[in-house]
Design a protein around this motif. Structure first.
Motif, mmCIF file in Angstrom:
data_model
loop_
_atom_site.group_PDB
_atom_site.id
_atom_site.type_symbol
_atom_site.label_atom_id
_atom_site.label_comp_id
_atom_site.label_asym_id
_atom_site.label_seq_id
_atom_site.Cartn_x
_atom_site.Cartn_y
_atom_site.Cartn_z
ATOM 1 N N ARG A 29 0.840 -1.203 0.000
ATOM 2 C CA ARG A 29 0.000 0.000 0.000
ATOM 3 C C ARG A 29 0.874 1.252 0.000
ATOM 4 O O ARG A 29 0.556 2.243 -0.665
ATOM 5 C CB ARG A 29 -0.915 -0.008 1.219
ATOM 6 C CG ARG A 29 -1.975 -1.071 1.116
ATOM 7 C CD ARG A 29 -3.028 -0.947 2.194
ATOM 8 N NE ARG A 29 -3.834 -2.155 2.197
ATOM 9 C CZ ARG A 29 -3.833 -3.047 3.177
ATOM 10 N NH1 ARG A 29 -3.098 -2.867 4.250
ATOM 11 N NH2 ARG A 29 -4.574 -4.132 3.093
ATOM 12 N N THR A 31 3.754 1.585 -1.349
ATOM 13 C CA THR A 31 4.282 1.772 -2.707
ATOM 14 C C THR A 31 3.247 2.425 -3.610
ATOM 15 O O THR A 31 3.549 3.355 -4.354
ATOM 16 C CB THR A 31 4.688 0.411 -3.301
ATOM 17 O OG1 THR A 31 5.490 -0.268 -2.350
ATOM 18 C CG2 THR A 31 5.467 0.585 -4.570
ATOM 19 N N TYR A 32 2.001 1.922 -3.537
ATOM 20 C CA TYR A 32 0.952 2.503 -4.378
ATOM 21 C C TYR A 32 0.690 3.960 -3.990
ATOM 22 O O TYR A 32 0.464 4.809 -4.855
ATOM 23 C CB TYR A 32 -0.336 1.689 -4.283
ATOM 24 C CG TYR A 32 -0.212 0.319 -4.898
ATOM 25 C CD1 TYR A 32 0.334 0.172 -6.160
ATOM 26 C CD2 TYR A 32 -0.616 -0.816 -4.215
ATOM 27 C CE1 TYR A 32 0.489 -1.077 -6.729
ATOM 28 C CE2 TYR A 32 -0.477 -2.079 -4.779
ATOM 29 C CZ TYR A 32 0.069 -2.197 -6.038
ATOM 30 O OH TYR A 32 0.228 -3.424 -6.600
ATOM 31 N N ALA A 35 3.333 6.041 -5.484
ATOM 32 C CA ALA A 35 3.131 6.177 -6.931
ATOM 33 C C ALA A 35 2.051 7.236 -7.207
ATOM 34 O O ALA A 35 2.219 8.089 -8.079
ATOM 35 C CB ALA A 35 2.730 4.835 -7.529
ATOM 36 N N LEU A 36 0.955 7.195 -6.431
ATOM 37 C CA LEU A 36 -0.115 8.181 -6.623
ATOM 38 C C LEU A 36 0.385 9.592 -6.345
ATOM 39 O O LEU A 36 0.054 10.547 -7.063
ATOM 40 C CB LEU A 36 -1.283 7.857 -5.690
ATOM 41 C CG LEU A 36 -2.345 6.920 -6.262
ATOM 42 C CD1 LEU A 36 -3.409 6.649 -5.208
ATOM 43 C CD2 LEU A 36 -2.994 7.565 -7.486
ATOM 44 N N VAL A 62 5.840 5.584 -12.151
ATOM 45 C CA VAL A 62 4.977 4.399 -12.178
ATOM 46 C C VAL A 62 5.831 3.149 -12.385
ATOM 47 O O VAL A 62 5.664 2.137 -11.691
ATOM 48 C CB VAL A 62 3.907 4.549 -13.285
ATOM 49 C CG1 VAL A 62 3.165 3.246 -13.482
ATOM 50 C CG2 VAL A 62 2.922 5.641 -12.920
ATOM 51 N N MET A 65 7.882 2.389 -9.174
ATOM 52 C CA MET A 65 7.100 1.772 -8.099
ATOM 53 C C MET A 65 6.799 0.311 -8.419
ATOM 54 O O MET A 65 6.725 -0.528 -7.533
ATOM 55 C CB MET A 65 5.802 2.556 -7.880
ATOM 56 C CG MET A 65 6.025 3.930 -7.299
ATOM 57 S SD MET A 65 6.995 3.874 -5.792
ATOM 58 C CE MET A 65 8.342 4.927 -6.228
ATOM 59 N N ALA A 69 7.772 -2.833 -6.054
ATOM 60 C CA ALA A 69 6.858 -3.895 -5.629
ATOM 61 C C ALA A 69 7.502 -5.264 -5.880
ATOM 62 O O ALA A 69 7.478 -6.145 -4.994
ATOM 63 C CB ALA A 69 5.539 -3.766 -6.386
#
Lengths: 186, 100
Positions: A29, A31-32, A35-36, A62, A65, A69
């Motif tokens: 989470r 990492t996401y 990225a956002l 993007v 990230m 992951a």
């Protein structure tokens, strides 16, 4: 008006997702969220009329990230989405330091009498960037390129498990220390 | 959208990144903190460029910042790989030999 609304939405997304990186309880989470946050900053850079840099930031982050992951799955030895974790030290001091820094930077941003804009932007900023990189700013390209190559080489050297120096010794003249001899046995 | 507001957002991102870089124990999370700091830097540089001096030199400087970020990530991953291979470490506290 539309630009202002989009800017503030992206500003909130960037900051909230940036904070979420260190609040959410799993690394996937985090990492996401990062990225956002990067995508939101990329959009803000686009709003500041730097089309090329904005697109580069979004695309690069993007991908980065995604690499992160994969890296977590490889090395953390767990399913990062399912494993809650909180591993921090000196949380209070870190919070104090970052708050103090924010107050200082914000005071600077608001109190400094910024000069007015000098010069006008060219009609096509991407074209202007390309022309600058290929003419007066060529030195930047010629310096950055070898740095990138050096990074690739250094990254492989540091991360590789067993290099020729491990096999043959520091002077590369020793007998190879291989678990199984190569060749066809003649 | 003014220079001041963009700089405020950039300052917030930089400060959050600093918190992460200081407080996190997992190497990858420390790198995420550093990334956030550079994220704020990119935004601040972009706003300086647009609001103060919109000639191509500023954009070139931004490209250099982005290149620096790539180098940081690549070397960070390499060092983290080395640490993991050498002594199964993924925390900064387990990598004390880096400070010797």
């Amino acid at each position: 008006m539309f630009v202002d609304i989009l800017f503030w939405v992206m500003a909130v997304v960037a900051v909230v997702m940036g904070a979420a990186v260190f609040v959410v309880d799993s690394m996937a989470r985090a990492t996401y969220a990062l990225a956002l946050s990067f995508v939101a900053v990329g959009v803000q850079v686009l709003l500041l009329h730097q089309d090329y840099v904005g697109v580069i930031v979004i695309l690069m982050m993007v991908m980065e990230m995604a690499v992160m992951a994969v890296y977590m799955v490889m090395f953390m030895g767990m399913n990062p989405a399912l494993m809650p974790m909180s591993m921090v030290h000196d949380k209070r001091k870190a919070l104090a330091a970052s708050t103090a820094l924010f107050v200082t930077l914000a005071a600077g941003a608001l109190l400094v009498p910024w000069p007015t804009r000098r010069g006008t932007p060219s009609a096509d900023t991407t074209r202007a960037l390309g022309e600058a990189l290929m003419s007066s700013k060529m030195l930047v390209m010629t310096v950055v390129s070898p740095v990138m190559v050096a990074t690739i080489v250094a990254g492989v050297v540091i991360a590789s498990k067993r290099s020729r120096y491990d096999r043959l010794g520091d002077d590369l003249r020793g007998a190879p220390d291989d678990p199984q001899r190569g060749g066809v046995g003649r | 959208m003014t220079l001041q507001t963009v700089l405020l957002v950039a300052a917030a991102l930089f400060s959050i990144g600093l918190y992460g870089a200081i407080s996190q124990q997992v190497v990858v999370m420390v790198m995420m903190g550093l990334e956030l700091m550079i994220n704020g830097l990119i935004l601040a540089a972009a706003s300086f460029w647009w609001f103060l001096s919109p000639d191509p030199s500023g954009q070139v400087l931004l490209m250099v910042i982005i290149a620096a970020m790539t180098v940081e990530m690549a070397m960070g991953f390499a060092v983290a790989t080395l640490l993991h291979r050498d002594h199964e470490a993924d925390m900064t506290d387990m990598a004390g030999d880096l400070s010797e």
